[in-house]
Write an enzyme that holds these catalytic residues in place. Structure first.
Site, short mmCIF file in Angstrom:
data_model
loop_
_atom_site.label_atom_id
_atom_site.label_comp_id
_atom_site.label_asym_id
_atom_site.label_seq_id
_atom_site.Cartn_x
_atom_site.Cartn_y
_atom_site.Cartn_z
N HIS A 136 -86.02 83.14 -28.17
CA HIS A 136 -86.72 82.56 -29.30
C HIS A 136 -88.08 83.21 -29.54
CE1 HIS A 136 -89.44 80.36 -26.53
NE2 HIS A 136 -88.37 80.29 -25.77
N ASP A 137 -88.40 83.40 -30.79
CA ASP A 137 -89.73 83.83 -31.25
C ASP A 137 -90.08 85.27 -30.86
OD1 ASP A 137 -90.28 81.08 -32.16
OD2 ASP A 137 -90.44 80.63 -30.03
N GLY A 152 -88.95 84.43 -24.17
CA GLY A 152 -89.52 83.99 -25.44
C GLY A 152 -90.85 84.65 -25.78
#
Length: 337
Positions: free
Chosen positions: A183-184, A201
């Site tokens: 994520h991200d 992340g």
């Protein structure tokens, strides 16, 4: 028995024809007239499940046992191999290919946007819910992928963890089998990730980087442009531009000279980078001061100050020591005659 076969054959053909016509009638096209009368109609296998609200471009091929969700948009000339699926609010650009077992998108708030001419490999999972415990069910989450990427088999790429964040993949990247992009993360352009490259992340990867196999990158780290990460490395701090790291706890191993040559850096610029690297990380004077002092010295040297690559490398190192950053991978320098 021969008469029975002669009866069953036309009956099965009629059923298949009817099913195919019904399936086509349940699909809305970006250009209905062109899709119906044009020279490049789409093909949808009778066993595929396509929601009536899905938007299908021209020349799309959807193989057996595929699933297309209600909010999906498929660009022109996309190819979905058997058993591939598109879920949620997901958009595929023109000429994308989903190999067997690939899953793109998820039934979550937010969206997954895939650019043009991307290949999603066998059983790859792209644009699904993140594995961050801080994610709150119902929050919007996003993934944006550029153009001309090859995402190989069993790779996983997750959406963002917050509505204010984005997972972003640029253009022209080769992401080999069993990689993970969490994520991200922000991945730039023209990168090569070898098998089992794992990004935690919020990792940022710039452009033209190259990772060898089975490497791990700690969350919030940055991998600078034109750098190289050796196989089996655990990267827990930033890798500055143009540099090479390796090791169980990755350490600086010098400049990525072969990578710079392959990317067409002039010999004079590479020579300047080597001189700057030695002054920063291999000082010969005992009173050379800290790393900030050595960075300042390099910037003041007339023969190095006006070399763009040197300035870029110095700035990359300085940025890594900002308050919200993790510093750079460990380096060893020697002092002697």
């Amino acid at each position: 028995s021969s008469s029975l076969l002669s009866i069953r054959k036309p009956l099965s053909f009629a059923l298949r024809t009817s099913f195919t016509l019904q399936r086509f009638s349940n699909v809305s096209y970006e250009n209905n007239v062109s899709a119906t009368l044009g020279t490049n109609p789409s093909f949808i296998h009778p066993t595929a499940i396509v929601h009536p609200n899905a938007v299908i471009g021209q020349g799309v091929s959807i193989g057996p046992f595929c699933t297309i969700g209600s909010s999906a948009k498929l660009g022109n000339a996309c190819q979905l191999y058997p058993g591939s699926h598109v879920f949620g609010n997901t958009e595929l650009g023109d000429q994308c290919i989903l190999m067997t077992g690939a899953v793109v998108g998820d039934d979550l708030p937010g969206c997954t946007v895939i650019g043009c001419n991307n290949v999603i490999g066998h059983h790859a999972v792209v644009g699904i819910k993140c594995q961050d415990m801080k994610y709150k069910p119902g929050d919007e989450c996003f993934l944006y992928v550029g153009d001309n990427n090859e995402i190989r088999e069993h790779t996983s790429i997750h959406r963002s963890s917050k509505p204010s964040e984005r997972t972003v993949i640029g253009d022209n990247n080769l992401i080999m089998g069993s990689c993970h992009i969490a994520h991200d993360c922000k991945v730039g352009n023209n990168n090569i990730f070898a098998n089992n490259t794992l990004l935690a992340g919020h990792v940022m990867v710039e452009d033209y980087t190259h990772t060898a196999g089975a490497i791990v990158v700690h969350q919030f780290c940055r991998i600078g442009s034109y750098s190289f990460v050796g196989g089996g490395s655990v990267v827990s701090q930033d890798v500055p531009k143009y540099m090479m790291v390796s090791g169980e706890r990755a350490e600086l191993r010098g400049l990525n000279l072969e990578g710079l040559r392959r990317r067409g850096f002039p010999v004079t610029e590479i020579k300047s980078l080597r001189t700057a690297y030695r002054k920063i990380f291999m000082p010969t004077e005992a009173n050379s001061g800290g790393i900030e002092d050595r960075l300042a010295e390099v910037k003041e040297l007339e023969e190095l100050a006006h070399v763009p690559a040197v300035s870029s490398m110095v700035q990359s190192i300085r940025d890594s020591f900002a308050e919200d950053r993790r510093g750079i991978c460990k380096f060893r320098y020697w002092s002697g005659p």
